[in-house]
Design a protein around this motif. Structure first.
Motif, short mmCIF file in Angstrom:
data_model
loop_
_atom_site.label_atom_id
_atom_site.label_comp_id
_atom_site.label_asym_id
_atom_site.label_seq_id
_atom_site.Cartn_x
_atom_site.Cartn_y
_atom_site.Cartn_z
N MET A 145 9.56 3.37 -5.27
CA MET A 145 9.50 4.52 -4.28
C MET A 145 8.64 4.53 -3.15
N GLU A 146 8.91 4.94 -1.95
CA GLU A 146 8.00 4.77 -0.87
C GLU A 146 7.17 6.10 -1.06
N ASP A 147 5.70 6.05 -0.39
CA ASP A 147 4.91 6.80 -0.39
C ASP A 147 5.36 8.14 0.29
N PRO A 148 5.64 9.38 -0.04
CA PRO A 148 6.02 10.30 1.07
C PRO A 148 4.95 10.42 2.04
N ALA A 149 3.80 10.29 2.13
CA ALA A 149 3.18 10.36 3.49
C ALA A 149 3.42 9.20 4.43
N SER A 150 3.95 8.03 3.87
CA SER A 150 4.18 6.87 4.81
C SER A 150 5.65 7.28 5.36
N LYS A 204 8.80 9.00 10.08
CA LYS A 204 9.57 10.00 10.60
C LYS A 204 8.90 10.60 12.11
N MET A 205 7.80 10.74 11.92
CA MET A 205 7.15 11.27 13.21
C MET A 205 7.14 10.26 14.40
N GLN A 206 6.82 9.11 13.77
CA GLN A 206 6.84 7.81 14.89
C GLN A 206 8.26 7.79 15.29
N ASN A 256 0.84 -1.36 0.00
CA ASN A 256 0.04 0.09 0.07
C ASN A 256 0.87 1.40 0.04
N VAL A 257 1.97 1.16 0.44
CA VAL A 257 3.04 2.42 0.49
C VAL A 257 3.87 2.36 -0.68
N GLN A 258 3.96 1.50 -1.67
CA GLN A 258 4.67 1.25 -2.68
C GLN A 258 4.19 2.00 -3.91
#
Length: 280
Positions: free
Chosen positions: A132-137, A142-144, A101-103
């Motif tokens: 590429m990894e989804d920017p939102a993911s 990063k926040m986690q 889902n994040v690809q």
């Protein structure tokens, strides 16, 4: 009469058996005529192959090798040519650890939908696909990670606060002139260094990184304070052990040489007369 009836009964049973066999054979023929159909990628309707796995039935065709670029690394993936980009994402999930889902898969500069087939998009043997990894993911990760780092730094801060009270107690003892054992300095310094190593093992970015840097400086200042207190404590102990006793007892001398007072009278050992001796 009896023989004829028996013969007729046997013949009747044989006819019934034949009829049953005919029905059963008919049912088997009807079952054999039932065909399972499936839709191949691209909308082609074909007969489903018996004795083949579901994955093999879902995709077919020649196998091709695809070079997938992700995070400055290349992954060689071998898949059927009629696979979809969704099938490719599932395989890449095992290779890279990224959830499908994040690809994001890009081919020839365009992002591809997971339902689109590889061969229809023009993917051939030794074609290159970019993952590429989804920017939102990535932002969520990063926040986690920042949250986890801040919690770890906060735990270290609590431990350092406890040790700071012991540093203050040693400082007060040294200022009062109370002797402190060397093992107290060594043990407290080691505990502070353990917390320093714990901070060094925490991966931090942004705000968490600033918090970690601040706590590192605080621990280093405590270690420097302990070194100074230890040196002052050592000097105090050496002075106590090497002091000399000064007394006010003076040695007295009689009058004469070496005394502070002159003699009352001169002691004469010879007698002076006016009688002169005349020699020839």
């Amino acid at each position: 009469m009896w023989k004829k009836s028996s013969i007729s009964s046997k013949s009747g049973r044989n006819e019934v058996i034949k009829d049953e066999n005919k029905y059963t054979k008919g049912e088997e023929e009807n079952k054999a005529c039932i065909i399972d159909w499936e839709v191949r990628p691209g909308g082609l309707l074909v007969q489903k192959r018996v004795g083949v796995s579901a994955e093999a039935n879902s995709v077919a065709g020649p196998m091709i090798k695809i070079k997938v670029s992700y995070d400055s690394c290349y992954h060689d993936i071998i898949v059927p040519a009629e696979s979809t980009f969704g099938n490719l994402k599932t395989i890449l999930c095992d290779r890279t650890g990224l959830h499908p889902n994040v690809q994001r898969l890009l081919f020839q500069g365009k992002e591809k939908d997971e339902n689109e087939c590889l061969h229809i998009a023009g993917v051939k043997d030794m074609s290159k696909v970019i993952l590429m990894e989804d920017p939102a993911s990535k932002e969520m990760k990063k926040m986690q990670s920042t949250s986890v780092s801040c919690e770890a730094i906060a735990r270290v801060k609590v431990e350092v606060d406890k040790l700071s009270h012991r540093v203050v107690a040693i400082e007060e003892a040294v200022k009062r002139g109370t002797r402190v054992e060397d093992r107290d300095f060594v043990g407290l310094t080691e505990l502070l260094m353990i917390q320093l190593l714990t901070l060094d093992s925490i991966e931090a970015e942004g705000e968490a990184r600033a918090q970690r840097k601040k706590e590192v400086h605080r621990i280093q200042s405590f270690v420097d304070m302990l070194d100074n207190f230890k040196a002052r404590n050592s000097n105090f102990v050496s002075n106590c052990n090497g002091t000399s006793t000064v007394t006010t007892k003076w040695e007295t001398f009689g009058p004469g040489v070496g005394s502070l007072t002159a003699p009352n009278q001169l002691l004469q050992s010879t007698k002076i007369t006016q009688n002169w001796e005349v020699f020839d």
